[in-house]
Design a protein around this motif. Structure first.
Motif, PDB file in Angstrom:
ATOM      1  N   SER A 135       0.846  -1.184   0.000  1.00  0.00           N
ATOM      2  CA  SER A 135       0.000   0.000   0.000  1.00  0.00           C
ATOM      3  C   SER A 135       0.887   1.242   0.000  1.00  0.00           C
ATOM      4  CB  SER A 135      -0.877   0.006   1.255  1.00  0.00           C
ATOM      5  OG  SER A 135      -1.551   1.237   1.385  1.00  0.00           O
ATOM      6  N   SER A 136       0.324   2.341  -0.434  1.00  0.00           N
ATOM      7  CA  SER A 136       1.030   3.612  -0.365  1.00  0.00           C
ATOM      8  C   SER A 136       0.761   4.329   0.956  1.00  0.00           C
ATOM      9  CB  SER A 136       0.605   4.505  -1.537  1.00  0.00           C
ATOM     10  OG  SER A 136      -0.797   4.693  -1.531  1.00  0.00           O
ATOM     11  N   ALA A 137      -0.016   3.724   1.836  1.00  0.00           N
ATOM     12  CA  ALA A 137      -0.419   4.384   3.075  1.00  0.00           C
ATOM     13  C   ALA A 137       0.774   4.836   3.917  1.00  0.00           C
ATOM     14  CB  ALA A 137      -1.323   3.464   3.905  1.00  0.00           C
ATOM     15  N   SER A 138       1.774   3.985   4.069  1.00  0.00           N
ATOM     16  CA  SER A 138       2.907   4.362   4.917  1.00  0.00           C
ATOM     17  C   SER A 138       3.643   5.571   4.357  1.00  0.00           C
ATOM     18  CB  SER A 138       3.859   3.189   5.128  1.00  0.00           C
ATOM     19  OG  SER A 138       4.455   2.817   3.908  1.00  0.00           O
ATOM     20  N   TYR A 139       3.672   5.719   3.047  1.00  0.00           N
ATOM     21  CA  TYR A 139       4.293   6.901   2.433  1.00  0.00           C
ATOM     22  C   TYR A 139       3.576   8.167   2.895  1.00  0.00           C
ATOM     23  CZ  TYR A 139       5.292  10.507  -0.994  1.00  0.00           C
ATOM     24  OH  TYR A 139       5.616  11.696  -1.592  1.00  0.00           O
ATOM     25  N   TYR A 140       2.251   8.125   2.902  1.00  0.00           N
ATOM     26  CA  TYR A 140       1.485   9.302   3.286  1.00  0.00           C
ATOM     27  C   TYR A 140       1.551   9.569   4.791  1.00  0.00           C
ATOM     28  CZ  TYR A 140      -0.161   9.906  -1.436  1.00  0.00           C
ATOM     29  OH  TYR A 140      -0.211  10.138  -2.785  1.00  0.00           O
ATOM     30  N   VAL A 141       1.842   8.543   5.574  1.00  0.00           N
ATOM     31  CA  VAL A 141       1.964   8.708   7.030  1.00  0.00           C
ATOM     32  C   VAL A 141       3.381   9.141   7.411  1.00  0.00           C
ATOM     33  CG1 VAL A 141       1.893   7.487   9.251  1.00  0.00           C
ATOM     34  CG2 VAL A 141       0.103   7.099   7.557  1.00  0.00           C
ATOM     35  N   THR A 142       4.398   8.490   6.823  1.00  0.00           N
ATOM     36  CA  THR A 142       5.791   8.724   7.237  1.00  0.00           C
ATOM     37  C   THR A 142       6.576   9.623   6.285  1.00  0.00           C
ATOM     38  OG1 THR A 142       6.706   6.828   6.024  1.00  0.00           O
ATOM     39  CG2 THR A 142       5.839   6.409   8.256  1.00  0.00           C
ATOM     40  N   GLY A 143       6.144   9.734   5.036  1.00  0.00           N
ATOM     41  CA  GLY A 143       6.886  10.506   4.045  1.00  0.00           C
ATOM     42  C   GLY A 143       8.025   9.712   3.398  1.00  0.00           C
ATOM     43  N   MET A 144       8.219   8.485   3.836  1.00  0.00           N
ATOM     44  CA  MET A 144       9.285   7.648   3.275  1.00  0.00           C
ATOM     45  C   MET A 144       8.758   6.884   2.060  1.00  0.00           C
ATOM     46  SD  MET A 144      11.055   6.249   6.776  1.00  0.00           S
ATOM     47  CE  MET A 144      12.024   5.095   5.866  1.00  0.00           C
ATOM     48  N   ARG A 145       9.483   6.973   0.933  1.00  0.00           N
ATOM     49  CA  ARG A 145       9.070   6.276  -0.289  1.00  0.00           C
ATOM     50  C   ARG A 145       9.467   4.810  -0.208  1.00  0.00           C
ATOM     51  NH1 ARG A 145      11.169   8.478  -5.550  1.00  0.00           N
ATOM     52  NH2 ARG A 145       9.792   6.921  -6.440  1.00  0.00           N
ATOM     53  N   ASN A 146       8.486   3.944  -0.014  1.00  0.00           N
ATOM     54  CA  ASN A 146       8.738   2.500   0.038  1.00  0.00           C
ATOM     55  C   ASN A 146       8.804   1.906  -1.359  1.00  0.00           C
ATOM     56  OD1 ASN A 146       7.692   3.491   2.440  1.00  0.00           O
ATOM     57  ND2 ASN A 146       6.876   1.533   3.054  1.00  0.00           N
ATOM     58  N   TRP A 147       8.197   2.568  -2.317  1.00  0.00           N
ATOM     59  CA  TRP A 147       8.086   2.044  -3.669  1.00  0.00           C
ATOM     60  C   TRP A 147       8.713   3.015  -4.643  1.00  0.00           C
ATOM     61  CZ3 TRP A 147       6.896  -2.828  -3.565  1.00  0.00           C
ATOM     62  CH2 TRP A 147       6.076  -3.313  -2.530  1.00  0.00           C
ATOM     63  N   ASP A 148       9.528   2.501  -5.551  1.00  0.00           N
ATOM     64  CA  ASP A 148      10.230   3.351  -6.522  1.00  0.00           C
ATOM     65  C   ASP A 148       9.297   3.966  -7.557  1.00  0.00           C
ATOM     66  OD1 ASP A 148       9.677   0.867  -7.641  1.00  0.00           O
ATOM     67  OD2 ASP A 148      11.625   0.654  -8.618  1.00  0.00           O
ATOM     68  N   PHE A 149       8.115   3.455  -7.718  1.00  0.00           N
ATOM     69  CA  PHE A 149       7.186   3.962  -8.735  1.00  0.00           C
ATOM     70  C   PHE A 149       6.200   4.979  -8.190  1.00  0.00           C
ATOM     71  CE2 PHE A 149       5.466   0.031  -7.001  1.00  0.00           C
ATOM     72  CZ  PHE A 149       4.229   0.464  -6.546  1.00  0.00           C
ATOM     73  N   LEU A 150       6.201   5.187  -6.884  1.00  0.00           N
ATOM     74  CA  LEU A 150       5.199   6.073  -6.250  1.00  0.00           C
ATOM     75  C   LEU A 150       5.638   7.528  -6.321  1.00  0.00           C
ATOM     76  CD1 LEU A 150       2.529   5.766  -4.724  1.00  0.00           C
ATOM     77  CD2 LEU A 150       3.847   5.581  -2.636  1.00  0.00           C
TER      78      LEU A 150
END
Length: 164
Positions: free
Chosen positions: A149-164
């Motif tokens: 999910s992209s949820a953690s990106y929106y919570v933490t600001g850390m990009r977990n996925w290279d395509f997001l």
């Protein structure tokens, strides 16, 4: 308010709500498809979640491509890859669920007509991203800990996925 062009909230569901994405390996097939559309400049992905039976996606289709073409190709890639994996792993009983014997196909994994909702304004974009990420809570999953999910990106600001 900001107006967007070719920005969509899409839900694509596996036929019979079969939980084919319960397996992380099968979720990785979806991730590969997301990477492909972004790398090949067909779409930008703003948010997503891969649930057991469906995917939610907030994405912008890039010119000169059309939503119908990018979506068709992406879902076809996912289906073909999953079909090949099931055959290779001798999981034919699962594959039998999706037999349709139509003139244009023998296997159909996705329900026809994914739901696509065009997004024009910032407030609707935020609403759809929240909906995508709240899907995790409905299933008792943590938005920060759930990998697909992209949820953690929106919570933490850390990009977990290279395509997001």
């Amino acid at each position: 308010m900001k107006k967007y062009i070719d920005l969509y909230f899409t839900t694509s569901t596996i036929r019979f709500w079969y939980p084919i994405f319960r397996s992380d390996a099968n979720k990785d097939v979806v991730i590969d498809a997301f990477r492909f559309v972004v790398k090949n400049k067909r779409a930008l992905i703003l948010g997503f979640v891969i649930m057991d039976t469906h995917i939610h996606l907030v994405w912008q289709i890039l010119a000169p491509y059309k939503l119908s073409d990018v979506q068709r190709d992406m879902l076809k890639f996912i289906s073909q890859t999953l079909k090949n994996r099931l055959v290779k792993q001798h999981e034919l009983e699962i594959l039998r669920r999706f037999i349709v014997r139509r003139s244009d196909r023998h296997i159909q994994m996705w329900m026809r007509n994914s739901r696509n909702f065009e997004i024009f304004y910032e407030n609707v974009l935020q609403q759809k991203l929240n909906y995508v990420h709240k899907n995790l809570e409905k299933k008792g999953l943590s938005d920060v800990e759930y990998k697909y999910s992209s949820a953690s990106y929106y919570v933490t600001g850390m990009r977990n996925w290279d395509f997001l």
